[in-house]
Design an enzyme around this catalytic site. Sequence first.
Site, PDB file in Angstrom:
ATOM      1  N   ASP A  22      -0.358 -11.108  -1.076  1.00  0.00           N
ATOM      2  CA  ASP A  22       0.318 -10.359  -1.574  1.00  0.00           C
ATOM      3  C   ASP A  22       1.877 -10.315  -2.086  1.00  0.00           C
ATOM      4  O   ASP A  22       2.592 -10.374  -1.397  1.00  0.00           O
ATOM      5  CB  ASP A  22       0.055  -8.881  -1.179  1.00  0.00           C
ATOM      6  CG  ASP A  22      -1.221  -8.511  -0.659  1.00  0.00           C
ATOM      7  OD1 ASP A  22      -2.036  -9.602  -0.728  1.00  0.00           O
ATOM      8  OD2 ASP A  22      -1.507  -7.592  -0.148  1.00  0.00           O
ATOM      9  N   GLU A 198      -7.332  -1.425  -1.026  1.00  0.00           N
ATOM     10  CA  GLU A 198      -6.147  -2.023  -0.474  1.00  0.00           C
ATOM     11  C   GLU A 198      -5.263  -1.691  -1.695  1.00  0.00           C
ATOM     12  O   GLU A 198      -5.322  -1.543  -2.811  1.00  0.00           O
ATOM     13  CB  GLU A 198      -6.175  -3.366  -0.192  1.00  0.00           C
ATOM     14  CG  GLU A 198      -6.972  -3.576   0.884  1.00  0.00           C
ATOM     15  CD  GLU A 198      -7.259  -5.258   1.224  1.00  0.00           C
ATOM     16  OE1 GLU A 198      -7.300  -5.361   2.705  1.00  0.00           O
ATOM     17  OE2 GLU A 198      -7.204  -6.029   0.595  1.00  0.00           O
TER      18      GLU A 198
HETATM   19  C1  FRU Z   1      -4.378  -7.267   0.702  1.00  0.00           C
HETATM   20  C2  FRU Z   1      -4.234  -7.411   2.288  1.00  0.00           C
HETATM   21  C3  FRU Z   1      -3.277  -5.890   2.527  1.00  0.00           C
HETATM   22  C4  FRU Z   1      -2.676  -6.103   3.824  1.00  0.00           C
HETATM   23  C5  FRU Z   1      -2.163  -7.692   3.461  1.00  0.00           C
HETATM   24  C6  FRU Z   1      -2.219  -8.323   4.578  1.00  0.00           C
HETATM   25  O1  FRU Z   1      -4.626  -8.844   0.390  1.00  0.00           O
HETATM   26  O2  FRU Z   1      -5.166  -7.267   3.119  1.00  0.00           O
HETATM   27  O3  FRU Z   1      -4.215  -4.817   2.515  1.00  0.00           O
HETATM   28  O4  FRU Z   1      -1.475  -5.451   3.732  1.00  0.00           O
HETATM   29  O5  FRU Z   1      -3.106  -8.213   2.612  1.00  0.00           O
HETATM   30  O6  FRU Z   1      -1.600  -9.706   4.626  1.00  0.00           O
END
Ligand code: FRU
Length: 492
Positions: A22, A198
């Site tokens: 992300d 998320e």
């Molecule tokens: C989304 C996620 C988020 C988390 C991050 C961990 O892709 O699962 O919810 O903060 O990636 O890398």
Amino acid sequence: GNYSGPLRPQIHFSPPTEFMNDPNGMFLDADGVYHLYYQYNPTDIVAGNQHWGHATSNDLFHWTNQQIAIYPPTNDSQLFSGSAVVDVNNTSGFFPNQTNGVVAIYTLNTATAQVQEIAYSSDGGYTFQRYAGNPVIDVNSTQFRDPKVIWHEETGKWAMVVAHSQDFVIEIYTSPDLKEWSHGSNFSHYGLLGSQYECPNMLALPVVRADGTSETMYLLAISINPGAPLGGSITQYFPGTFNGTHFTPADGATRLTDFGKDNYAGQFFSGVPASQKQIAIGWASNWQYAQTVPTGPLEGWRSAMTLPKISSLRDAGAAGIELVQELPDLSPIYESQLVQNRSTDNLTLAIDYSSVSSGTIYLDINVTNINMAAVSGTLNFTITSSSTNESLSAGYLLSSGDFWIDRGDVEGFKNLFFTDRFFTVYAVQNGAWRLQAVVDRSLLEVAIDSGRQAATTSFYPQVGGKMDGLLVAADGLGQAEVSVGVWGLQSG
Ligand code: FRU
């Protein structure tokens, strides 16, 4: 990092080495520098051991890698996703004599909890110190993450959206100082649930109405993973209003940001004035296959970001309020124009772009004077490799409005979840239609009618299968005028 590998995108950000997911903490500083942080595992080619990597850019195409900005405090913790703001008025008290202090708000993940923490930077976002009073929010949950903070002018407070992932709740908190947070409201069980919510984002965007007037409206975006309609991960959004504590959706509809499946966990830059179009960047991959794509073994890196999407809302009448995601203006990075062609009804153009050193091209097709009663045909383009039989194609059936992308004939990666084809439907409006595409080594971005529909699609040519040819073809367009421009783009 070595950015010369044949699969390395040249105008999309990718990490120097190892694994990225992300985008995090994106903000525009007062000097016009865009800061991008990202979920980064500096020690492996798959996710785990998450840090906040950092890169900066003046133009959102060419990025400079910076030192890792925030490290997990202990060996058994990880720094998960979040956001950053410039605390111009020193609401936090961390920055007595400056207006460029940056506060990052992120999730600290451990085996026993996910809590929200803050860290502050007095050097414009390059190095951070964890706040001694952390965590700033702890609700005794292991599934509570991804805080995104904005400034809400009318109430003079910060507002945070954060996901209770497996309860399908986006909780809104408010704060005067980024340290003390109070519950505002819960937004729960809207739209597609998938298995988890998320990376929520909420912000004001300009909405353009049919009469040309413009006002501001809020958008709440929620990413879901796994369990997206096309598999894995995707982002959905809701237009609506926000009063400082409560978000109210404008209608009951759920819409997706992308009709492909490689655009996840997108985030909007903080610091772009609310009256302007806002800028989003997403992760150009999908959790179904992000950790197995061949860039890992072949080139030692995995995942790129999408291009910046220049975002606004549009009042589509009965269809409601839609997110428009324009490709950025690419003219500042044109290297050479490969084609400028105008024709009527039928056309076939074959372009060899092997001389473009970046391997990256931009295609802009404008069809005008469309007489729907006379139209029977298609317009399509195919990207080919002169060394192998691979091809990547997309096309539009004008009479029905069907649009497709096909990556099934690119041979370097095959996987049960690596879907071959993507579809959308978009009717010709007012006798005109525009298709823009960027092909950047292992990424295709498509925008229909200046971003009314958009897709990001990754593809992996086999070793030695560099894409270097473009074929544009149209027939049966019933005397419509077609203009085609193709440019080679400068490397990063
Ligand atoms: C989304 C996620 C988020 C988390 C991050 C961990 O892709 O699962 O919810 O903060 O990636 O890398």
